[in-house]
Design a protein around this motif. Sequence first.
Motif, PDB file in Angstrom:
ATOM      1  N   LEU A 225       0.828  -1.207   0.000  1.00 43.12           N
ATOM      2  CA  LEU A 225       0.000   0.000   0.000  1.00 43.12           C
ATOM      3  C   LEU A 225       0.863   1.257   0.000  1.00 43.12           C
ATOM      4  CD1 LEU A 225      -2.773  -1.025   2.568  1.00 43.12           C
ATOM      5  CD2 LEU A 225      -3.055  -0.762   0.095  1.00 43.12           C
ATOM      6  N   SER A 226       0.481   2.232  -0.827  1.00 40.74           N
ATOM      7  CA  SER A 226       1.192   3.524  -0.865  1.00 40.74           C
ATOM      8  C   SER A 226       0.613   4.506   0.140  1.00 40.74           C
ATOM      9  CB  SER A 226       1.097   4.113  -2.276  1.00 40.74           C
ATOM     10  OG  SER A 226       1.676   3.249  -3.218  1.00 40.74           O
ATOM     11  N   PHE A 227      -0.659   4.330   0.507  1.00 44.24           N
ATOM     12  CA  PHE A 227      -1.318   5.218   1.475  1.00 44.24           C
ATOM     13  C   PHE A 227      -1.937   4.350   2.577  1.00 44.24           C
ATOM     14  CE2 PHE A 227      -1.889   6.843  -2.878  1.00 44.24           C
ATOM     15  CZ  PHE A 227      -1.090   7.984  -2.807  1.00 44.24           C
ATOM     16  N   PRO A 228      -1.115   3.719   3.393  1.00 41.35           N
ATOM     17  CA  PRO A 228      -1.619   2.753   4.374  1.00 41.35           C
ATOM     18  C   PRO A 228      -2.575   3.355   5.402  1.00 41.35           C
ATOM     19  CG  PRO A 228       0.690   3.262   4.789  1.00 41.35           C
ATOM     20  CD  PRO A 228       0.360   3.877   3.476  1.00 41.35           C
ATOM     21  N   ASP A 229      -2.476   4.665   5.622  1.00 39.24           N
ATOM     22  CA  ASP A 229      -3.314   5.293   6.646  1.00 39.24           C
ATOM     23  C   ASP A 229      -4.592   5.892   6.071  1.00 39.24           C
ATOM     24  OD1 ASP A 229      -1.381   4.700   8.573  1.00 39.24           O
ATOM     25  OD2 ASP A 229      -0.269   6.542   8.135  1.00 39.24           O
ATOM     26  N   GLU A 230      -4.784   5.791   4.773  1.00 37.03           N
ATOM     27  CA  GLU A 230      -5.960   6.402   4.159  1.00 37.03           C
ATOM     28  C   GLU A 230      -7.023   5.334   3.928  1.00 37.03           C
ATOM     29  OE1 GLU A 230      -6.955   9.712   0.711  1.00 37.03           O
ATOM     30  OE2 GLU A 230      -4.923   8.966   1.009  1.00 37.03           O
ATOM     31  N   SER A 231      -8.264   5.693   4.215  1.00 38.22           N
ATOM     32  CA  SER A 231      -9.359   4.727   4.122  1.00 38.22           C
ATOM     33  C   SER A 231      -9.786   4.513   2.670  1.00 38.22           C
ATOM     34  CB  SER A 231     -10.565   5.217   4.933  1.00 38.22           C
ATOM     35  OG  SER A 231     -11.146   6.368   4.324  1.00 38.22           O
ATOM     36  N   TYR A 232     -10.540   3.449   2.478  1.00 37.00           N
ATOM     37  CA  TYR A 232     -11.053   3.105   1.148  1.00 37.00           C
ATOM     38  C   TYR A 232     -11.978   4.207   0.625  1.00 37.00           C
ATOM     39  CZ  TYR A 232     -13.514   0.393  -2.452  1.00 37.00           C
ATOM     40  OH  TYR A 232     -14.061  -0.045  -3.638  1.00 37.00           O
ATOM     41  N   ASP A 233     -12.882   4.717   1.504  1.00 31.53           N
ATOM     42  CA  ASP A 233     -13.820   5.770   1.084  1.00 31.53           C
ATOM     43  C   ASP A 233     -13.088   7.050   0.721  1.00 31.53           C
ATOM     44  OD1 ASP A 233     -15.921   4.053   1.470  1.00 31.53           O
ATOM     45  OD2 ASP A 233     -16.352   4.752   3.506  1.00 31.53           O
ATOM     46  N   SER A 234     -12.055   7.397   1.500  1.00 30.68           N
ATOM     47  CA  SER A 234     -11.279   8.601   1.207  1.00 30.68           C
ATOM     48  C   SER A 234     -10.587   8.487  -0.144  1.00 30.68           C
ATOM     49  CB  SER A 234     -10.237   8.825   2.310  1.00 30.68           C
ATOM     50  OG  SER A 234      -9.380   9.896   1.985  1.00 30.68           O
ATOM     51  N   LEU A 235     -10.042   7.340  -0.438  1.00 30.43           N
ATOM     52  CA  LEU A 235      -9.396   7.132  -1.735  1.00 30.43           C
ATOM     53  C   LEU A 235     -10.409   7.196  -2.874  1.00 30.43           C
ATOM     54  CD1 LEU A 235      -6.968   4.210  -0.804  1.00 30.43           C
ATOM     55  CD2 LEU A 235      -6.313   6.529  -1.443  1.00 30.43           C
ATOM     56  N   GLN A 236     -11.584   6.694  -2.629  1.00 29.55           N
ATOM     57  CA  GLN A 236     -12.629   6.774  -3.661  1.00 29.55           C
ATOM     58  C   GLN A 236     -12.990   8.228  -3.939  1.00 29.55           C
ATOM     59  OE1 GLN A 236     -13.677   4.684  -5.664  1.00 29.55           O
ATOM     60  NE2 GLN A 236     -14.063   2.647  -4.848  1.00 29.55           N
ATOM     61  N   GLU A 237     -13.092   9.060  -2.881  1.00 25.95           N
ATOM     62  CA  GLU A 237     -13.397  10.482  -3.063  1.00 25.95           C
ATOM     63  C   GLU A 237     -12.294  11.163  -3.866  1.00 25.95           C
ATOM     64  OE1 GLU A 237     -14.023  12.233   0.744  1.00 25.95           O
ATOM     65  OE2 GLU A 237     -15.830  11.044   1.181  1.00 25.95           O
ATOM     66  N   ARG A 238     -11.044  10.885  -3.530  1.00 25.31           N
ATOM     67  CA  ARG A 238      -9.924  11.461  -4.279  1.00 25.31           C
ATOM     68  C   ARG A 238      -9.960  11.031  -5.738  1.00 25.31           C
ATOM     69  NH1 ARG A 238      -4.338  10.368  -1.369  1.00 25.31           N
ATOM     70  NH2 ARG A 238      -3.650  11.336  -3.330  1.00 25.31           N
ATOM     71  N   LYS A 239     -10.298   9.800  -5.956  1.00 21.72           N
ATOM     72  CA  LYS A 239     -10.371   9.292  -7.326  1.00 21.72           C
ATOM     73  C   LYS A 239     -11.446  10.018  -8.123  1.00 21.72           C
ATOM     74  CE  LYS A 239     -11.180   5.081  -9.984  1.00 21.72           C
ATOM     75  NZ  LYS A 239     -11.582   3.650  -9.928  1.00 21.72           N
ATOM     76  N   VAL A 240     -12.610  10.266  -7.493  1.00 26.32           N
ATOM     77  CA  VAL A 240     -13.694  10.985  -8.174  1.00 26.32           C
ATOM     78  C   VAL A 240     -13.264  12.407  -8.520  1.00 26.32           C
ATOM     79  CG1 VAL A 240     -16.017  11.932  -7.891  1.00 26.32           C
ATOM     80  CG2 VAL A 240     -15.529   9.590  -7.162  1.00 26.32           C
ATOM     81  N   LYS A 241     -12.606  13.106  -7.574  1.00 19.74           N
ATOM     82  CA  LYS A 241     -12.143  14.473  -7.822  1.00 19.74           C
ATOM     83  C   LYS A 241     -11.114  14.497  -8.954  1.00 19.74           C
ATOM     84  CE  LYS A 241     -12.947  16.168  -3.107  1.00 19.74           C
ATOM     85  NZ  LYS A 241     -12.316  16.649  -1.862  1.00 19.74           N
ATOM     86  N   LEU A 242     -10.205  13.557  -8.917  1.00 15.12           N
ATOM     87  CA  LEU A 242      -9.197  13.497  -9.971  1.00 15.12           C
ATOM     88  C   LEU A 242      -9.832  13.215 -11.326  1.00 15.12           C
ATOM     89  CD1 LEU A 242      -6.371  11.553  -8.126  1.00 15.12           C
ATOM     90  CD2 LEU A 242      -6.175  13.848  -9.101  1.00 15.12           C
ATOM     91  N   GLU A 243     -10.817  12.361 -11.356  1.00 20.51           N
ATOM     92  CA  GLU A 243     -11.500  12.073 -12.618  1.00 20.51           C
ATOM     93  C   GLU A 243     -12.184  13.316 -13.163  1.00 20.51           C
ATOM     94  OE1 GLU A 243     -13.999   8.854 -11.506  1.00 20.51           O
ATOM     95  OE2 GLU A 243     -12.526   7.291 -12.035  1.00 20.51           O
ATOM     96  N   THR A 244     -12.767  14.147 -12.255  1.00 19.27           N
ATOM     97  CA  THR A 244     -13.389  15.415 -12.684  1.00 19.27           C
ATOM     98  C   THR A 244     -12.328  16.355 -13.247  1.00 19.27           C
ATOM     99  OG1 THR A 244     -15.102  15.172 -10.989  1.00 19.27           O
ATOM    100  CG2 THR A 244     -14.785  17.366 -11.925  1.00 19.27           C
TER     101      THR A 244
END
Length: 613
Positions: A225-244
């Motif tokens: 894992l590159s972001f071991p302290d970050e949750s699955y939901d948080s990563l999903q939110e970041r992914k959505v923002k990046l996709e936008t």
Amino acid sequence: MNSGINIKKIFFIDDNENASISFSNHLHIVHGASNTGKSLLIEAIDYMLGSEGLKEVKPESERYSEVAMQIHLNGEPYTVFRKWPSDSFEVYHDLIDSKDEAKFYSYFKHGKETKSVKNISDFYLSGLRNVEISSNLYGEKSALSIRLLSRTFFSSEEKIISSNSPIVAGDTSEDSKNKNVFKFLLTGRDDSNIKTVVRGKEFKSEKKGQLDVLNEVVETLKSDLSFPDESYDSLQERKVKLETSIDDLRKSLSQINKSLSGIVKEKRDTALELFSVEERNNNIRTNLVNFETLEKVYISDIERLRSQEEAAFLLGIGHHAQCEFCGNTPKNICKDLKDVESLGNFSQLEIEKIKLKLSELNETRLRLQSQLDIYNSKASGLRYKLKELDDEVEKRTPELTIIDGELSECTKEKNLISTEIRLLERISVFYKRLQETEVTAVPKKYKSPDFYPESDAIDNFCRIYKEILDEIHFPDVSEVSFDYSTFDVVIDGKPRSLNGKGVRAILHSVFKIALLQHCKEKGIYHPGIIILDSPLVTYRDPLKSKYGELDADEKQLSNTKVSYHFLKYLSENNSGQFIIVENIDIPSNLTSTIGVDTFYGKNAEIDQRSGLL
């Protein structure tokens, strides 16, 4: 096609002659005195069907070294040879009395097969490939063998009077196999679809191994894992923002590219136009240079012609009197002077023509020069336009580079986060499997009813069983049922095992005959043969027989004609081959329709057979 086994002949081989019995009729009875080899015949057939050994009967058997059996297997003729004793079988095509290498088929063996030599079951069950029979309540399976199958059609004297089920062998460790073979014949379905249950100790060992592996997999995935302290939901939110952001950058990039494509097209068109103008200018310049050269030629021609004209003029002056050269009078002017005068006139005319061409040439030069000025001006404008377009492209390129860089960074970050999300999903899957494995209890083995034949198959078997009892005039039977706890029939509420030896023998025989009838009726595989040793022991002489006095139910049965009707029923039954060994006499009115061999023992007269060997 699985039409089963039909024995045509069995013979014992020595160096001089063979002792044999042929089976030409579907019902063949071997009867006679005790100790004449009747049971040895049954055991010899069993030996040729793959039993481990065949006991010797000394001194009679000492001279014989081999046993052979002619058969039809699934309609094809074969002869099987087996040394006595030996674990090997030699099989030949056709029904032969001695080995013929030209007809050799293959070797087979008793016990575990080798790389090139199959077990004898592979021969006898050639039409039944991949039939699996459960060995126990764990669903552990083994292949169907001729030995297992023989318990459904073969009965020794000891077995036929036993109180055990007719389809078990007496070895309790084999009971499950025997019952499942019976089920296979009743239903036509084997146990290949039964899932094997792992035993408790093995299950716990496997479970521990699985837990160790799953724990190791989860920990390995976590370490990636590159972001071991970050949750699955948080990563999903970041992914959505990046996709936008990526979508917005792609739109901007598309707009700039669209604008640049217009400029590039205009630049390409301008460059082509400039090339065309400059090509025209070059052509005009070339023409002007050529015209300048032509002008010099014209001037040179005029000067030459003027020289000619002046010379002609000078030559003609003063020659109207006597010629100083020839002395002729003017009337007799020489021809040469006339030619000179003509040359001067011609030169004057040519000068005028050249002057006209020179004038036209100058006019053309003026027009071309005017065009050259126009094209030079146009080329200058096009070059200026190209520079403006280049400046516009250069102006927009940095913006394009910036957006492209931002898009690359966003895409890279999104891919990293997507990989992270997939890792977390895999971790979740393996962690769930880890938990499921931890809470999984030791699987329970099957219950006996899980392997019972379907009730409709049992009901049909019992119906046929009762019909046979009725056919052989077995007394006072109103109902036949099946006891799953013993895997045996119950006659009017009385288990078969509670009858006397003789009654058990006849009921045992009917059991196996009914199974054959059921298979034929349903179109299910059956070997098509029944081999019985002493099914009519009820009719023994209580003083001479080793089984002694008759029980009460045996006495009752012995007073009936069941033995006669039993043999009569078999003589009229063409559903298979029946080989029977008996001590009792055969009714004379049946001997013409069945095969009979009689062993007379020590009291044999001439032309009477004393025994098997």
